[in-house]
Design an enzyme around this catalytic site. Structure first.
Site, PDB file in Angstrom:
ATOM      1  N   ARG A 191      -1.253  -2.999   6.057  1.00  0.00           N
ATOM      2  CA  ARG A 191      -2.506  -2.109   5.653  1.00  0.00           C
ATOM      3  C   ARG A 191      -3.702  -2.588   6.578  1.00  0.00           C
ATOM      4  O   ARG A 191      -3.958  -3.612   6.757  1.00  0.00           O
ATOM      5  CB  ARG A 191      -2.778  -2.273   4.171  1.00  0.00           C
ATOM      6  CG  ARG A 191      -1.599  -1.724   3.082  1.00  0.00           C
ATOM      7  CD  ARG A 191      -1.698  -0.216   3.340  1.00  0.00           C
ATOM      8  NE  ARG A 191      -0.679   0.124   2.314  1.00  0.00           N
ATOM      9  CZ  ARG A 191       0.686   0.623   2.815  1.00  0.00           C
ATOM     10  NH1 ARG A 191       1.181   0.578   3.795  1.00  0.00           N
ATOM     11  NH2 ARG A 191       1.356   1.451   1.773  1.00  0.00           N
ATOM     12  N   HIS A 239       0.730   5.331  11.394  1.00  0.00           N
ATOM     13  CA  HIS A 239       1.480   4.984  10.125  1.00  0.00           C
ATOM     14  C   HIS A 239       2.866   5.497  10.024  1.00  0.00           C
ATOM     15  O   HIS A 239       3.193   6.090   9.148  1.00  0.00           O
ATOM     16  CB  HIS A 239       0.527   5.397   9.052  1.00  0.00           C
ATOM     17  CG  HIS A 239       0.975   4.579   7.698  1.00  0.00           C
ATOM     18  ND1 HIS A 239       0.050   4.351   6.750  1.00  0.00           N
ATOM     19  CD2 HIS A 239       1.913   4.033   7.188  1.00  0.00           C
ATOM     20  CE1 HIS A 239       0.397   3.507   5.772  1.00  0.00           C
ATOM     21  NE2 HIS A 239       1.702   3.324   6.018  1.00  0.00           N
TER      22      HIS A 239
HETATM   23  C1  GLV Z   1       4.345   2.905   3.785  1.00  0.00           C
HETATM   24  O1  GLV Z   1       3.315   2.426   4.433  1.00  0.00           O
HETATM   25  C2  GLV Z   1       4.894   2.442   2.674  1.00  0.00           C
HETATM   26  O2  GLV Z   1       4.192   1.606   1.939  1.00  0.00           O
HETATM   27  O3  GLV Z   1       5.964   2.881   2.348  1.00  0.00           O
END
Ligand code: GLV
Length: 276
Positions: A191, A239
């Site tokens: 994160r 992401h």
């Molecule tokens: C992606 O970041 C997830 O948490 O699945």
């Protein structure tokens, strides 16, 4: 669209503020991802509603691929050859084998464990670190806060896959990044709130660290004005390291609903105090 009073289960990823307010006690809430940081610390979701996240559901393998791409970038010097190409330089770099490449994986859960085992299976010298003890075949597993700093000093490529919790936010701060040996590379697919980006950029600019592959950011989408976009030693992705795959995700949620209805234990039940 059913009446809100008839909603028994909710599956969501980024529910807007107040989304859950007025829902008369859903039986469970399913996060459409592995991380549940968007579901904690909100006052519209009662703490007694079971919160269930995806466990693997096809994400572990994707994450292993993403991390491998990053490790290869550093081990096989693809980053250096990119610089050289744009300067018209033909210069082979010294070869470094997988066995000579020390990779440290932070987070040894359902996803991190697969990442570490995959790299170890390819011959990399893999260490893993987690909050509490874990065992992954072929991986030197360490745990607890005191174990982290010495391990950083023995790391050529640092891979972060930790969930965002009170104890992991800000974990990769300036002091800890400073423990990495000169020339180390970083892959962040955990994160964005775990890595000090100012310290990272300073260490890259000073030539202390070699490069970074970043998939997660404190603010997503990454603001257009961020200096990360054009930093020559940073490669970034939006992401996508491990995306939710509809078929396995839905299969897992449906199976968990069946188990809940049958009073059986479910997979991926979140411990809100632990934070994942
Ligand atoms: C992606 O970041 C997830 O948490 O699945």
């Amino acid at each position: 669209m059913p009446e809100r009073g008839q909603v028994f289960y909710v599956a969501a990823w980024n529910p807007p503020e107040d989304f859950f307010r007025g829902l008369p006690g859903p039986k469970a809430v399913f996060a459409l991802g592995a991380g549940i940081d968007r579901f904690l610390g909100r006052d519209d979701l009662p703490a007694d509603v079971p919160l269930i996240r995806l466990t693997d559901a096809g994400m572990a393998r994707q994450m292993a691929e993403y991390v491998l791409a990053g490790v290869l970038r550093f081990q096989r010097c693809l980053d250096l050859y990119e610089f050289q190409q744009f300067s018209g330089i033909w210069r082979p770099q010294p070869a470094r084998s997988a066995e000579e490449t020390r990779v440290t994986v932070l987070g040894l859960g359902q996803i991190g464990g697969v990442v570490a085992a995959t790299l170890a299976g390819l011959g990399y010298a893999v260490s893993g670190w987690s909050r509490s003890a874990a065992a992954v075949p072929g991986v030197d597993c360490r745990f607890g806060n005191e174990a982290l700093e010495p391990l950083l000093g023995e790391t050529d490529v640092l891979v972060n896959i930790l969930p965002s919790t009170a104890s992991t936010r800000g974990l990769l701060n300036r002091a800890r990044l400073g423990r990495l040996p000169p020339g180390a590379g970083i892959i962040n697919a955990g994160r964005g709130d775990q890595l000090d980006l100012d310290a990272l950029v300073e260490l890259l600019d000073a030539g202390r660290l070699r490069g970074a592959l970043l998939d997660v950011f404190p603010e997503e989408p990454l603001p257009g004005g961020s200096r990360l976009w054009r930093h020559p030693k940073i490669r970034l992705t939006p992401h996508v390291a491990a995306e939710t795959l509809p078929a396995p995700a839905v299969g897992q949620i449906v199976e968990n609903m069946r188990r809940l209805e049958a009073g059986e234990p479910v997979s991926g039940l979140v411990d809100r105090r632990r934070g994942y």
